[in-house]
Design an enzyme around this catalytic site. Structure first.
Site, PDB file in Angstrom:
ATOM      1  N   SER A 222       1.700  40.818 -45.802  1.00  0.00           N
ATOM      2  CA  SER A 222       2.756  39.939 -45.280  1.00  0.00           C
ATOM      3  C   SER A 222       2.100  38.796 -44.536  1.00  0.00           C
ATOM      4  O   SER A 222       0.961  38.915 -44.082  1.00  0.00           O
ATOM      5  CB  SER A 222       3.651  40.701 -44.315  1.00  0.00           C
ATOM      6  OG  SER A 222       2.985  40.902 -43.073  1.00  0.00           O
ATOM      7  N   ASP A 223       2.804  37.688 -44.375  1.00  0.00           N
ATOM      8  CA  ASP A 223       2.318  36.708 -43.416  1.00  0.00           C
ATOM      9  C   ASP A 223       2.551  37.306 -42.019  1.00  0.00           C
ATOM     10  O   ASP A 223       3.227  38.331 -41.855  1.00  0.00           O
ATOM     11  CB  ASP A 223       3.004  35.347 -43.581  1.00  0.00           C
ATOM     12  CG  ASP A 223       2.136  34.208 -43.011  1.00  0.00           C
ATOM     13  OD1 ASP A 223       1.275  34.484 -42.161  1.00  0.00           O
ATOM     14  OD2 ASP A 223       2.332  33.049 -43.406  1.00  0.00           O
ATOM     15  N   ALA A 224       1.966  36.655 -41.010  1.00  0.00           N
ATOM     16  CA  ALA A 224       1.942  37.249 -39.677  1.00  0.00           C
ATOM     17  C   ALA A 224       3.353  37.552 -39.165  1.00  0.00           C
ATOM     18  O   ALA A 224       4.190  36.655 -39.079  1.00  0.00           O
ATOM     19  CB  ALA A 224       1.226  36.305 -38.719  1.00  0.00           C
TER      20      ALA A 224
END
Ligand code: NOJ
Length: 776
Positions: free
Chosen positions: A292-294
């Site tokens: 996932s992105d952050a």
């Protein structure tokens, strides 16, 4: 909250410098014998011994910031097998320290995977990705990323969060700087080159990194260019425009994918099974893992998509996100770590679903050879980082990335021996800025080693030419970038008195000089993440400075240092020479001097259509003709106030020499569906010096079950020709170039139709031919 954490992170990163080079002693035991059978069996064997908590641990990735977090804060979790990966550690001693705990003191001895944003360099900074795309030279991109990979790998990083392959057609979006621009064909070639550069033939081999294509998918279409905003993209546009660079990266063997932050057609990309399962895995056969992105999993709640953090974990995992990236301490962080075990116990998630994700992470660790070689040799860092070849390549990359937009009266190149240009005023807020020459995502290089324009010119011309500098104006973001403190705080804004004095000083310097090199554009934090803006104006009083200095009647060269197309309409009508240098990296100042003084000949081309003004956005060359043709009599513009054409077309870029395209041939002017033909053209250097031209092939399908863009790039090649040299460039046009995704057919189609073809120096090329495709 995320922003706050980024700011803390920024603060600590200021202290980042040369990695600690101390050696530590390692156990030579391998965790699992190198003679073990296939990776599948090794993964099966390991999975069979893992508790659910240990499995969930492998799906947990955490940021670690050395300067405000103590190692003791994460070590217990590493020892307990609750963390599978860490990011943002660039100190090899810490990497080895954490790895030692994982492989010697945790129950299953599974190594950690260390990741970092190696975007356009590590210790040596290369031009920003948009600039690298302007080189139209995939092999250069490959070489540059191989260097970046080797420098990052030297400290123990094994995985980069790059390339960003998002198509961007809105220069207000700050992250346009991180990609290859507007075009799916150029973007695809660049995407594959980045992947090859990072991973080589095998990401486990020395000096290589695992690549991660991002942000899947549609992030570049954020509404209004506002970072993180929703994207609404019809299927045909997804398949024809936004997906191709991702598909190209998959075909090049990219090992991982990052899900995007925003909603795509109302479904957040991080909870989007259409993207992550149907397209990525089923259609494209992607075998790597998805991160996932952050905090994007936890933020599924923020999107109004998941009910709570546990539901977010469920939605992320079931949509196809294998690894969750989390900031420390955010309320939305660690959705997987805090919820997945319970979700399994409740029966909402099956062990099989967890195993599927864990398997992919373990596979990557086995493939990278981490079980056999978990540590980094700290004694080799300095040697690898100080390789002079890296700086040499950075200089070549910067030269090849620059785009000469305009050169009236052949003002450029300047001649350092010409007595008429024996005093040079280098003016502008970016002319002597080491920080801004590098561009965003430059965190661990030695900023002092970056070469500014003033320094590059001084080194070039020697003592016989007087080179003086004045900033003239200061520029600043209205609100502060969350990343700004990563590079150290900017000096305070000038007082009104100082502003007046600096402006006058610059004008008087210009008045007393033979030639003025104005270096205008953007601070590095004015583009990149969280760096979108509503206009594309030159920030601050830069236009006023340009107008005032131009009014002196002296020769003016405008050099742009920036991460996006800016409104340079006035300059285009009033300034003789304009060089787009983008953020050219550590060797930027030298490379700019090379170009300005003719030791290198510009050959870069725009990877974006350059608008006249923000009001034209979105503007891109591959649009459809609808209703009235734009050039019909009495209907010359889609607007009544300005032309609808761009300031500079996609593919534009001048040279110090001239080229002529002729003899366009189509080997088979009529082909059956599925067959290929060869398109060839002669390119001749008609000037008096060697130079590069990029031959560009565009097509247009005249009719079909869908309207097709007026032009689409389907081939290009950058060639170097000596003065007077002529060469034939050949392109193959076949099924893949003549096929498109049709909403009517809900799939890929190739149709019998007439095609227009053009080959030339930019997207307005007029040398034309036709191709007829007939049924079998
Ligand atoms: C957020 C950015 O969107 C992404 O591109 C980056 O890789 C991660 N943070 C990690 O820094």
């Amino acid at each position: 909250m995320r922003v706050k954490v980024v700011v803390c992170f920024a603060l600590v990163m200021v202290l980042f410098d040369v990695p600690v080079l101390a050696r530590m002693s390692f156990s030579t035991n391998t965790v699992i014998s190198t003679n073990s059978p296939s990776i599948d069996r090794r993964v099966d064997e390991l999975l069979s011994r893992m508790t659910i908590e240990e499995k969930v641990g492998q799906l947990n990735q955490l940021f670690f910031f050395k300067q405000f977090m103590k190692p003791e804060m994460v070590e217990p979790d590493i020892r307990a097998g609750k963390v599978g990966s860490l990011l943002f550690i660039t100190d090899p001693a810490i990497i080895n320290r954490f790895q030692k705990i994982a492989v010697e003191n945790s129950r299953l001895k599974i190594p950690l995977l260390f990741g970092f944003d190696v975007i356009h360099g590590f210790r040596t900074i290369f031009p920003v990705p948009l600039a690298m795309a302007s080189s139209w030279d995939p092999s250069l991109v490959e070489q540059a990323q191989a260097v970046a990979a080797s420098e990052a790998r030297a400290v123990g990083i094994r995985w980069t969060f790059a390339p960003m392959v998002d198509i961007a057609r809105d220069p207000r979006w700050g992250r346009i700087v991180e990609g290859a621009g507007e075009d799916p064909f150029l973007g695809s070639r660049m995407a594959a080159a980045h992947v090859r550069g990072f991973q080589g033939a095998d990401a486990s081999s020395p000096g290589r990194l695992l690549a991660c294509m991002k942000h899947f998918a549609g992030y570049g279409s954020a509404s209004g260019g506002r970072d993180y905003d929703s994207a609404y993209i019809a299927d045909a546009e997804l398949y024809n425009v936004y997906f191709p660079p991702f598909k190209a990266a998959v075909d090049a063997g990219v090992g991982s994918t990052m899900s995007a932050y925003m909603d795509l057609n109302d479904v957040p990309a991080t909870g989007n099974a259409f993207l992550l399962r149907d397209v990525l895995r089923k259609e494209w056969g992607f075998k790597g893992f998805v991160v996932s992105d952050a905090d994007a999993v936890g933020n599924l709640v923020t999107h109004g998509f998941a009910e709570d953090k546990s539901d977010a974990a469920y939605r992320g995992l079931t949509a196809g996100v294998d690894l969750e990236m989390s900031f420390p301490g955010n309320p939305v962080s660690n959705a997987y770590a805090t919820s997945l075990t319970k979700l399994v116990q409740e029966g909402r998630v099956t062990t099989g679903q967890i195993d599927e994700a864990v398997r992919r992470i373990l596979e990557a660790k086995f493939k990278l050879g981490l079980f056999e070689n978990p540590y980094v040799d700290e004694s080799r860092v300095a040697t690898i980082h100080n390789n002079p070849e890296h700086r040499r390549l950075a200089r070549v990359a910067a030269q090849r990335s620059m785009v000469l937009l305009r050169n009236e009266g052949n003002l450029l190149p300047l001649d350092k021996r010409d007595p008429k240009v024996s005093s040079v005023a280098v003016i502008g807020p970016l002319a002597d800025s080491k920080r801004d020459i590098r561009g965003s995502w430059s965190f661990v290089d030695d900023v002092n080693s970056a070469v500014t324009v003033v320094e590059g010119i001084r080194a070039k011309v020697g003592p016989q030419v007087k080179v003086e500098y004045a900033a003239g104006v200061d520029i600043a973001r209205v609100n502060q970038s969350p990343f700004v403190i990563l590079q150290g705080a900017r000096p305070a804004a000038w007082s009104e008195t100082q502003k007046q004095a600096e402006f006058e000083k610059a004008v008087s310097l210009a008045r007393s000089s033979d030639v003025i090199i104005l270096v205008l554009g953007e601070h590095e934090e004015m583009s990149g993440e969280a760096a979108s803006q509503s206009t594309i104006d030159l920030p601050g009083r830069q236009l006023e400075l340009l107008k005032t200095i131009s009014g002196l009647g002296k020769p003016v060269v405008l050099v742009l240092i920036n991460g996006r197309p800016l409104d340079i309409s006035w300059a285009t009508s009033n300034t003789s020479a304009i060089l787009e240098a983008w953020h050219p990296g550590s060797e930027g100042g030298n490379a700019i001097a090379d170009i300005l003084y003719g030791d290198a000949t510009p050959g870069g081309k725009l990877p974006v259509t350059w608008p006249r003004t923000a009001g034209q956005i979105p503007i891109y060359y591959a649009h459809n003709i609808t209703q009235e043709p734009e050039n019909k009599k009495n209907f010359t513009s889609r607007y009544w106030d300005i032309p609808s054409s761009p300031l500079y077309p996609f593919g534009h870029g001048l040279s110090y020499t001239t080229f002529n395209f002729s003899n366009l041939r189509v080997s088979k002017p009529e082909v059956k569906l599925g067959e290929s033909t060869e398109v060839s053209v002669d390119v001749e250097n008609t000037g008096r010096r060697a130079g590069d031209e990029v031959a560009q092939l565009y097509i247009h399908q005249r009719y079909g079950i869908a309207s097709r863009p007026v032009r689409e790039l389907k081939g290009f090649e950058r060639i170097t020709l000596a003065a007077g040299e002529k060469r034939t460039v050949r392109f193959t046009l076949g099924k893949s170039e003549l096929t498109y995704w049709s909403a009517a057919a809900k799939g890929w189609v190739q149709e019998p139709a007439m095609f227009d073809l053009w080959v030339g120096a930019d997207s307005t090329a007029m040398l034309a031919a036709t191709l007829r495709v007939v049924a079998r």
